[in-house]
Design a protein around this motif. Structure first.
Motif, PDB file in Angstrom:
ATOM      1  N   LEU A   1       0.831  -1.207   0.000  1.00 20.09           N
ATOM      2  CA  LEU A   1       0.000   0.000   0.000  1.00 20.09           C
ATOM      3  C   LEU A   1       0.864   1.256   0.000  1.00 20.09           C
ATOM      4  O   LEU A   1       0.545   2.240  -0.678  1.00 20.09           O
ATOM      5  N   ILE A   2       1.937   1.222   0.741  1.00 20.44           N
ATOM      6  CA  ILE A   2       2.865   2.364   0.748  1.00 20.44           C
ATOM      7  C   ILE A   2       3.415   2.596  -0.657  1.00 20.44           C
ATOM      8  O   ILE A   2       3.559   3.737  -1.109  1.00 20.44           O
ATOM      9  N   GLY A   3       3.694   1.517  -1.349  1.00 20.31           N
ATOM     10  CA  GLY A   3       4.180   1.648  -2.726  1.00 20.31           C
ATOM     11  C   GLY A   3       3.177   2.354  -3.626  1.00 20.31           C
ATOM     12  O   GLY A   3       3.556   3.119  -4.519  1.00 20.31           O
ATOM     13  N   GLU A   4       1.886   2.125  -3.373  1.00 22.94           N
ATOM     14  CA  GLU A   4       0.837   2.755  -4.173  1.00 22.94           C
ATOM     15  C   GLU A   4       0.779   4.268  -3.960  1.00 22.94           C
ATOM     16  O   GLU A   4       0.242   4.993  -4.801  1.00 22.94           O
ATOM     17  N   LEU A   5       1.291   4.748  -2.855  1.00 21.54           N
ATOM     18  CA  LEU A   5       1.252   6.190  -2.583  1.00 21.54           C
ATOM     19  C   LEU A   5       2.096   6.980  -3.564  1.00 21.54           C
ATOM     20  O   LEU A   5       1.947   8.204  -3.660  1.00 21.54           O
TER      21      LEU A   5
ATOM     22  N   ALA B   1      -5.227   3.727  -1.402  1.00 24.59           N
ATOM     23  CA  ALA B   1      -4.167   3.180  -0.552  1.00 24.59           C
ATOM     24  C   ALA B   1      -4.152   3.892   0.788  1.00 24.59           C
ATOM     25  O   ALA B   1      -4.012   3.264   1.850  1.00 24.59           O
ATOM     26  N   LEU B   2      -4.324   5.195   0.763  1.00 23.20           N
ATOM     27  CA  LEU B   2      -4.386   5.961   2.008  1.00 23.20           C
ATOM     28  C   LEU B   2      -5.582   5.531   2.847  1.00 23.20           C
ATOM     29  O   LEU B   2      -5.466   5.319   4.062  1.00 23.20           O
ATOM     30  N   HIS B   3      -6.731   5.414   2.195  1.00 27.61           N
ATOM     31  CA  HIS B   3      -7.940   5.006   2.904  1.00 27.61           C
ATOM     32  C   HIS B   3      -7.747   3.640   3.560  1.00 27.61           C
ATOM     33  O   HIS B   3      -8.120   3.436   4.734  1.00 27.61           O
TER      34      HIS B   3
END
Length: 218
Positions: A72-76, A87-89
């Motif tokens: 998910l961090i990668g998606e940021l 991803a933040l949600h």
């Protein structure tokens, strides 16, 4: 999970019928497996229906944070705004504070409103003890941004931080921009009176700013 089950789930997540995608996401969340994580995150970035995205998020929270959080961090860093926002949600729902360093100033001030709003909500969930004043200072740069729903989201995020936001509110109230001042005054009213509505607080703040502009009282 067997290969046919996995293939069926993947196809379901891509089906043209939103109800089928919803059921597929629910099935994946009910029987979580690491092999699903990449596909769930991929779908979050492109899924057009809110209720399906919400189920995708739920399915991700059913998986191990050790697996989901790094991805998910990668998606940021994605160029796609929806990928960043979702991803933040999802990170806010996972609630793993190891993600905190990834909630950057750039995300908190993202040009896309939905990304910024998601970043605000996520930040107040993940902020470590003692770092609330610094977060409040960054959020304070967004006073007056967007339409009413956007401003209400910012006020809610700030209020969640508590009394540490007062210096930021006072600085904004002393500024030259009446829109910023109005928003800051309304936010302080909501901090003091949680039962007040945002609509009422904004209208009251507008009157205060107008009186000040006329040289009467503020």
């Amino acid at each position: 999970m067997t290969m046919p089950d996995t293939v069926r789930a993947f196809r379901g997540l891509e089906n043209g019928d939103a109800s089928v995608r919803l059921r597929a996401a629910m099935a994946v969340g009910t029987a979580p497996h690491p092999e699903f994580v990449d596909k769930l995150i991929e779908r979050c970035a492109v899924e057009p229906e809110f209720f399906v995205r919400d189920m995708l998020t739920w399915a991700l929270t059913r998986h191990s944070a050790a697996t989901t959080v790094p991805k998910l961090i990668g998606e940021l860093r994605s160029e796609r705004a929806q990928a960043r926002s979702q991803a933040l949600h999802t990170l806010s729902k996972v609630g793993d504070r190891r993600a905190w360093p990834a909630i950057t100033r750039e995300l908190l001030t993202d040009a896309d409103d939905e990304v910024a709003r998601s970043a605000w909500r996520t930040a107040v969930v993940l902020v470590p003890d003692g770092e609330e004043p610094e977060l409040a200072a960054v959020l304070g740069t967004q006073f007056g941004r967007g339409e009413r729903a956007m401003r209400q989201s910012l006020s809610r995020a700030l209020i969640a931080l508590g009394e540490v936001i007062l210096p930021v509110l006072r600085a904004a109230q002393a500024g030259a921009d009446p829109r910023v001042r109005t928003h800051a005054i309304a936010t302080e009213r909501l901090l003091r009176d949680p039962d007040a509505t945002f609509e009422f607080a904004i209208e009251e703040a507008k009157r205060i700013v107008a009186l000040g502009a006329n040289g009467q009282e503020e």
